[in-house]
Scaffold this active site. Sequence first.
Site, short mmCIF file in Angstrom:
data_model
loop_
_atom_site.label_atom_id
_atom_site.label_comp_id
_atom_site.label_asym_id
_atom_site.label_seq_id
_atom_site.Cartn_x
_atom_site.Cartn_y
_atom_site.Cartn_z
N SER A 68 -3.07 -29.54 -24.98
CA SER A 68 -3.95 -30.15 -23.99
C SER A 68 -3.67 -31.64 -23.82
CB SER A 68 -5.41 -29.96 -24.41
OG SER A 68 -5.68 -28.60 -24.68
N1 SAH Z 1 -5.99 -27.06 -28.43
C1 SAH Z 1 -4.76 -26.39 -28.16
C2 SAH Z 1 -4.90 -25.69 -26.84
C3 SAH Z 1 -3.88 -24.67 -26.60
S1 SAH Z 1 -4.06 -23.81 -25.06
C4 SAH Z 1 -3.63 -27.41 -28.11
O1 SAH Z 1 -3.88 -28.53 -27.66
O2 SAH Z 1 -2.52 -27.10 -28.51
C5 SAH Z 1 -5.24 -22.57 -25.45
C6 SAH Z 1 -4.87 -21.59 -26.52
O3 SAH Z 1 -5.88 -20.59 -26.53
C7 SAH Z 1 -3.56 -20.87 -26.30
O4 SAH Z 1 -2.75 -21.04 -27.43
C8 SAH Z 1 -3.97 -19.40 -26.13
O5 SAH Z 1 -3.04 -18.49 -26.68
C9 SAH Z 1 -5.28 -19.37 -26.89
N2 SAH Z 1 -6.18 -18.27 -26.50
C10 SAH Z 1 -6.42 -17.74 -25.28
N3 SAH Z 1 -7.31 -16.75 -25.35
C11 SAH Z 1 -7.66 -16.64 -26.65
C12 SAH Z 1 -8.55 -15.79 -27.39
N4 SAH Z 1 -9.28 -14.84 -26.80
N5 SAH Z 1 -8.65 -15.97 -28.72
C13 SAH Z 1 -7.93 -16.92 -29.36
N6 SAH Z 1 -7.07 -17.74 -28.73
C14 SAH Z 1 -6.94 -17.62 -27.40
#
Ligand code: SAH
Length: 218
Positions: A68
């Site tokens: 993010s």
């Molecule tokens: N805070 C993280 C955000 C990554 S993007 C960063 O800055 O790196 C959001 C993440 O949520 C992705 O890795 C995606 O695979 C995960 N995600 C999506 N749906 C999900 C779910 N139901 N349970 C767990 N993770 C999920």
Amino acid sequence: MMSSEDEAILAALRMRMVEVQLRARGIEDERVLAAMARVPRHKFTDQRFRDQAYEDYPLPIGEEQTISQPFIVALMLELLAPEPDDQVLEVGTGSGYVTALLAELAAQVVSLERHAALAARSRELLAGMGYRNVNVITGDGSQGFPPSAPYEGILVSAASPGVPPALLEQLAEGGRMVIPIGPAESQQLQVIQMQDGQPKITLRELCRFVPLVPGSTT
Ligand code: SAH
């Protein structure tokens, strides 16, 4: 391997990120600003994007997911306001960057990631960096993680059309959840505070996250 000169340049870029992208745009929580000045974001980005690690946008981390934008991370952490003795739940570990920040700000972090490969990479990275108070679990974050509930803080980094009921159930009395709610194209950050067993919702900034997808990979 990076030279100490490279490390010094990245540290200077990190300080500039904190001042220009965060403080100058209204982030005031000194604990959040200090944590973002400490945690080396470049270790959480793909090697190819290392020189962009402190820029003002999200970056690809594989599996069609992104790390993010620093400002939205700071804003969510400021709204969550974790205390040093809090137990927090993160949904969407992704790169593990926010997990590291939560580990700096709270006592214990449970982080759920549906992509097994991302969870494994982040677990290893965080352990290698010395974080002992994080538990990265492969699973569907919309179900939360009941064995460690309740949580004083829940931070959701993926967009959901509504608040997953399991997460509300696992939010401690007086605890806060920060979650982007809305359709795929655009969402609004909501802060949900549990007061006398009732969720009290505050609507905040517009944002755009990847979708919260049910289930997990193996
Ligand atoms: N805070 C993280 C955000 C990554 S993007 C960063 O800055 O790196 C959001 C993440 O949520 C992705 O890795 C995606 O695979 C995960 N995600 C999506 N749906 C999900 C779910 N139901 N349970 C767990 N993770 C999920």
